[in-house]
Design an enzyme around this catalytic site. Structure first.
Site, mmCIF file in Angstrom:
data_model
loop_
_atom_site.group_PDB
_atom_site.id
_atom_site.type_symbol
_atom_site.label_atom_id
_atom_site.label_comp_id
_atom_site.label_asym_id
_atom_site.label_seq_id
_atom_site.Cartn_x
_atom_site.Cartn_y
_atom_site.Cartn_z
ATOM 1 N N GLY A 1 -17.006 37.065 -2.154
ATOM 2 C CA GLY A 1 -17.750 35.443 -1.694
ATOM 3 C C GLY A 1 -16.620 34.472 -0.972
ATOM 4 C CG ASN B 1 -19.808 28.180 -9.927
ATOM 5 O OD1 ASN B 1 -20.023 27.169 -9.244
ATOM 6 N ND2 ASN B 1 -18.628 27.932 -10.536
ATOM 7 C CD GLN C 1 -22.740 32.289 -9.941
ATOM 8 O OE1 GLN C 1 -23.555 33.294 -10.488
ATOM 9 N NE2 GLN C 1 -21.366 32.592 -10.136
ATOM 10 C CB SER D 1 -19.779 37.695 -4.318
ATOM 11 O OG SER D 1 -18.610 38.327 -4.868
ATOM 12 N N GLY D 2 -20.630 40.679 -4.001
ATOM 13 C CA GLY D 2 -21.259 42.009 -4.756
ATOM 14 C C GLY D 2 -20.987 41.859 -6.264
ATOM 15 C CG HIS D 3 -17.750 40.145 -8.463
ATOM 16 N ND1 HIS D 3 -17.292 39.270 -9.458
ATOM 17 C CD2 HIS D 3 -17.342 39.294 -7.449
ATOM 18 C CE1 HIS D 3 -16.724 38.291 -9.114
ATOM 19 N NE2 HIS D 3 -16.764 38.137 -7.789
ATOM 20 C CB THR E 1 -11.755 51.116 8.378
ATOM 21 O OG1 THR E 1 -10.839 51.344 9.603
ATOM 22 C CG2 THR E 1 -12.497 52.113 8.044
ATOM 23 C CB CYS F 1 -12.236 29.769 -10.506
ATOM 24 S SG CYS F 1 -13.196 31.160 -10.102
HETATM 25 N N1 PLP Z 1 -18.978 30.957 -4.839
HETATM 26 C C1 PLP Z 1 -19.578 30.939 -6.060
HETATM 27 C C2 PLP Z 1 -20.814 29.858 -6.373
HETATM 28 C C3 PLP Z 1 -18.908 31.508 -7.217
HETATM 29 O O1 PLP Z 1 -19.411 31.172 -8.410
HETATM 30 C C4 PLP Z 1 -17.925 32.384 -6.625
HETATM 31 C C5 PLP Z 1 -17.187 33.021 -8.013
HETATM 32 O O2 PLP Z 1 -17.338 32.728 -8.884
HETATM 33 C C6 PLP Z 1 -17.211 32.395 -5.646
HETATM 34 C C7 PLP Z 1 -17.998 31.666 -4.590
HETATM 35 C C8 PLP Z 1 -16.245 33.231 -5.342
HETATM 36 O O3 PLP Z 1 -16.787 34.613 -4.932
HETATM 37 P P1 PLP Z 1 -15.615 35.887 -4.960
HETATM 38 O O4 PLP Z 1 -15.016 35.847 -6.657
HETATM 39 O O5 PLP Z 1 -16.437 37.038 -4.680
HETATM 40 O O6 PLP Z 1 -14.539 35.402 -3.971
#
Ligand code: PLP
Length: 404
Positions: free
Chosen positions: A71, A150, A178, A198-200, A236, A324
């Site tokens: 992301g 988030n 999110q 973001s995949g995860h 790639t 974070c």
């Molecule tokens: N943006 C938001 C709103 C998020 O919650 C997050 C991750 O917590 C990110 C961006 C960053 O994503 P990534 O961890 O895939 O870099």
């Protein structure tokens, strides 16, 4: 000890169906999708199918998807890619409650001579559209506003902001990391120019993301290299992860109703149960316009980190503020921007659910959290005889709002 994972806004479990779909691309199907031979060609075909699956989740065309590593890369790509396309424009508009992927980028841009306006939010974490309108000027290149926060789950009116931006000739980007998989998205019916995911966060693995770039939007690549992704992102392709993200997108679409019914009901049960059982507790953020899986709840006069440690010992995995930003005892920038009182901001816990959570797990959390908070309050100088002390009440009136 059982693990009760309610920290899905930090990251999600990779769905077993996703893992299963990815596995052959680590072993027998290892060709390079750019190769001319049949061996690469079959991988290229699978990539095309995965791209279509993800596009379907977004209501986008497959060609409008550019794969990235996460992301954060998607956000950086959107903002830098736009700024480089409009070199004469030096102004960026965003909000005070963005994830650091945009928030810290905004600070970084200032060092490169850009002017950044960060629009604030009210006590419920809501944006005032008039403030965005007023901030737009002749040299505004891009407005970047997250789809959903988030920490609190508050959903922003991104479609209205996109209309506003289009009307004033400004590119609109939304960090929907999110939101994707939790709220219905149909980009064809909006004027959103770019969207990050973001995949995860949606049961694909860590290390894969995507940026939607509307057909016709001006854009210069952030990572320059080979011709991959139609020249929009060199390198790639991360084949197994892209295939996994396609499958995750397909599953997310299938589970969208469940997110907004079963998961939302569990979230509501959790927060109503906690509000009823714990005195001096409150929900942070607009309860009406929120992600169905998220609750940010403050327990006044205790430290969120202390609660987390006790919950962790019980097998409950939650978070205080953003994953974070935890690790520092400063209240999160989101709660500060909302003007949440100091004593409440410090005691905030985020529970974020997923399709893997069950009612038994919610009951387990409800059984244990009130006791943990009560135990910690017994140790607190701000709490006596089941209520806050006079000095605590005085401290509680102080807001931790950021003054800009
Ligand atoms: N943006 C938001 C709103 C998020 O919650 C997050 C991750 O917590 C990110 C961006 C960053 O994503 P990534 O961890 O895939 O870099």
């Amino acid at each position: 000890m059982k693990t009760i994972y309610v920290d899905n806004n930090a990251t999600t479990r990779t769905a077993p169906e996703v893992v299963e779909t990815m596995l052959p691309y680590f072993s027998e199907l290892y060709g390079n999708p750019s190769s001319m031979h049949f061996f690469g060609g079959q991988v290229e075909k699978s990539l095309r199918e995965a791209r279509a699956r993800l596009a379907a989740l977004l209501g986008a065309d497959p060609d409008e998807i550019v794969y990235t590593s996460c992301g954060t890369e998607s956000d950086n790509t959107a903002v830098w890619g736009t700024l480089r396309s409009y070199p004469e424009k030096k102004h960026v508009i965003t909000t005070r409650v963005e994830h650091p992927a945009v928030n810290n980028l905004a600070n970084h841009l200032r060092r490169f001579g850009y002017r950044v306006t960060e629009v604030g939010v009210d006590r419920e974490g809501r944006l005032n559209l008039d403030q965005i309108k007023e901030a737009i000027s002749e040299d505004t290149a891009i407005i970047s506003v997250m789809w959903a926060n988030n920490e609190t789950g508050v959903i922003f009116p991104v479609e209205e902001i996109a209309d506003l931006a289009r009307g004033r000739g400004v590119v609109f980007h939304t960090d929907a990391v999110q939101a994707v998989g939790k709220v219905p998205i149909n980009l064809r019916e909006t004027k959103i120019d770019m969207l990050s995911l973001s995949g995860h966060k949606l049961h694909a693995p860590k290390g894969i993301g995507a940026l939607y770039i509307r057909k016709g939007a001006k854009f210069k690549p952030f990572i320059v290299g080979g011709h991959q992704e139609k020249g929009r992102r060199g390198g790639t392709e991360n084949v197994p992860y892209i295939i996994g993200l396609g499958r995750a997108g397909e599953l997310a679409l299938a589970h969208l109703d469940e997110e907004n019914t079963r998961i939302k009901t569990l979230r509501d049960k959790l927060e109503n149960g906690l509000l009823a059982a714990v005195p001096n507790s409150m929900i942070n953020g607009d309860r009406l316009h929120r992600l169905p899986n998220t609750t940010s709840i403050s327990f006044e006069y205790v430290e969120g980190e202390a609660i987390l440690i006790h919950l962790s010992e019980l097998g409950i995995c939650a978070s205080s503020g953003s994953a974070c930003t935890s690790g520092s005892l400063e209240p999160s920038h989101v709660l500060r921007a909302m003007g949440v009182p100091f004593t409440a901001a410090h005691g905030s816990i985020r529970f974020s659910l997923s399709i893997y959570n069950t009612e038994e797990e919610i009951d387990y959390i409800l059984e244990h959290v009130p006791g943990v908070v009560a135990k910690l309050r017994d140790l607190s100088p701000f709490w006596k005889d089941g209520r806050p002390t006079d000095s605590a009440l005085l401290a509680g009136t102080a807001s931790c709002a950021i003054r800009h």
